[in-house]
Design a protein around this motif. Structure first.
Motif, PDB file in Angstrom:
ATOM      1  N   PHE A   1       0.819  -1.210   0.000  1.00  0.00           N
ATOM      2  CA  PHE A   1       0.000   0.000   0.000  1.00  0.00           C
ATOM      3  C   PHE A   1       0.851   1.257   0.000  1.00  0.00           C
ATOM      4  N   GLN A   2       2.099   1.165   0.444  1.00  0.00           N
ATOM      5  CA  GLN A   2       2.977   2.329   0.409  1.00  0.00           C
ATOM      6  C   GLN A   2       3.311   2.714  -1.030  1.00  0.00           C
ATOM      7  N   GLU A   3       3.267   1.742  -1.937  1.00  0.00           N
ATOM      8  CA  GLU A   3       3.613   1.994  -3.325  1.00  0.00           C
ATOM      9  C   GLU A   3       2.434   2.482  -4.160  1.00  0.00           C
ATOM     10  N   LEU A   4       1.236   2.431  -3.613  1.00  0.00           N
ATOM     11  CA  LEU A   4       0.068   2.886  -4.367  1.00  0.00           C
ATOM     12  C   LEU A   4       0.055   4.410  -4.444  1.00  0.00           C
ATOM     13  N   PRO A   5      -0.301   4.954  -5.597  1.00  0.00           N
ATOM     14  CA  PRO A   5      -0.348   6.415  -5.717  1.00  0.00           C
ATOM     15  C   PRO A   5      -1.570   6.988  -5.002  1.00  0.00           C
ATOM     16  N   THR A   6      -1.396   8.180  -4.494  1.00  0.00           N
ATOM     17  CA  THR A   6      -2.498   8.879  -3.838  1.00  0.00           C
ATOM     18  C   THR A   6      -3.201   9.763  -4.863  1.00  0.00           C
ATOM     19  N   LYS A   7      -4.299  10.363  -4.463  1.00  0.00           N
ATOM     20  CA  LYS A   7      -4.991  11.301  -5.342  1.00  0.00           C
ATOM     21  C   LYS A   7      -4.071  12.474  -5.658  1.00  0.00           C
ATOM     22  N   GLN A   8      -3.274  12.887  -4.679  1.00  0.00           N
ATOM     23  CA  GLN A   8      -2.338  13.992  -4.901  1.00  0.00           C
ATOM     24  C   GLN A   8      -1.278  13.595  -5.934  1.00  0.00           C
ATOM     25  N   ASP A   9      -0.789  12.352  -5.835  1.00  0.00           N
ATOM     26  CA  ASP A   9       0.184  11.869  -6.824  1.00  0.00           C
ATOM     27  C   ASP A   9      -0.415  11.903  -8.228  1.00  0.00           C
ATOM     28  N   LEU A  10      -1.636  11.396  -8.343  1.00  0.00           N
ATOM     29  CA  LEU A  10      -2.299  11.367  -9.646  1.00  0.00           C
ATOM     30  C   LEU A  10      -2.571  12.779 -10.162  1.00  0.00           C
ATOM     31  N   GLN A  11      -2.954  13.677  -9.267  1.00  0.00           N
ATOM     32  CA  GLN A  11      -3.207  15.066  -9.662  1.00  0.00           C
ATOM     33  C   GLN A  11      -1.917  15.724 -10.168  1.00  0.00           C
TER      34      GLN A  11
END
Length: 119
Positions: free
Chosen positions: A40-50
């Motif tokens: 789960f640490q490697e999953l992108p966040t909404k901020q990463d995607l933005q």
């Protein structure tokens, strides 16, 4: 970053109810918990995607501007090429007109000579 919760106690309890030994159930629950934490640490966040979205939009804007400049330059090149072709066609037309005039004059002279010869 939002991490999905994994209830190790509930998982171990279900394994125990299914007949798995307590030590085995607890070890399996801990290992799964560690696996989930790392993954789960490697999953992108909404901020990463933005951030990626904004970066791509910026790059697309740059590419569009480059294309506009290239298209403008191509239009200039095509316009220059058309002018050059038109000029060459006009010169060719003039040369053909002159040649045709000489041919017509020669034919008229030949016709006049022939008419005197046969008269």
């Amino acid at each position: 970053m939002a991490i999905a919760l994994f209830d190790t106690l509930k998982f171990a309890k279900r394994l125990k109810e299914a007949g798995v030994s307590s030590a085995h159930a607890e070890a399996e629950a801990e290992v799964l918990s560690e696996i989930f934490a790392v993954n789960f640490q490697e999953l992108p966040t909404k901020q990463d995607l933005q951030a990626v979205k904004e970066e791509l939009q910026h790059e697309i804007k740059g590419v569009r501007e480059e294309l506009r400049v290239e298209i403008k330059d191509l239009r200039k090149d095509i316009s220059g090429f058309r002018t050059e072709v038109d000029s060459k066609l006009e010169k060719l037309e003039l040369r053909l007109t002159i040649k045709l005039t000489f041919i017509m004059a020669a034919l008229l002279g030949a016709a006049a000579a022939l008419s005197k010869f046969f008269s």
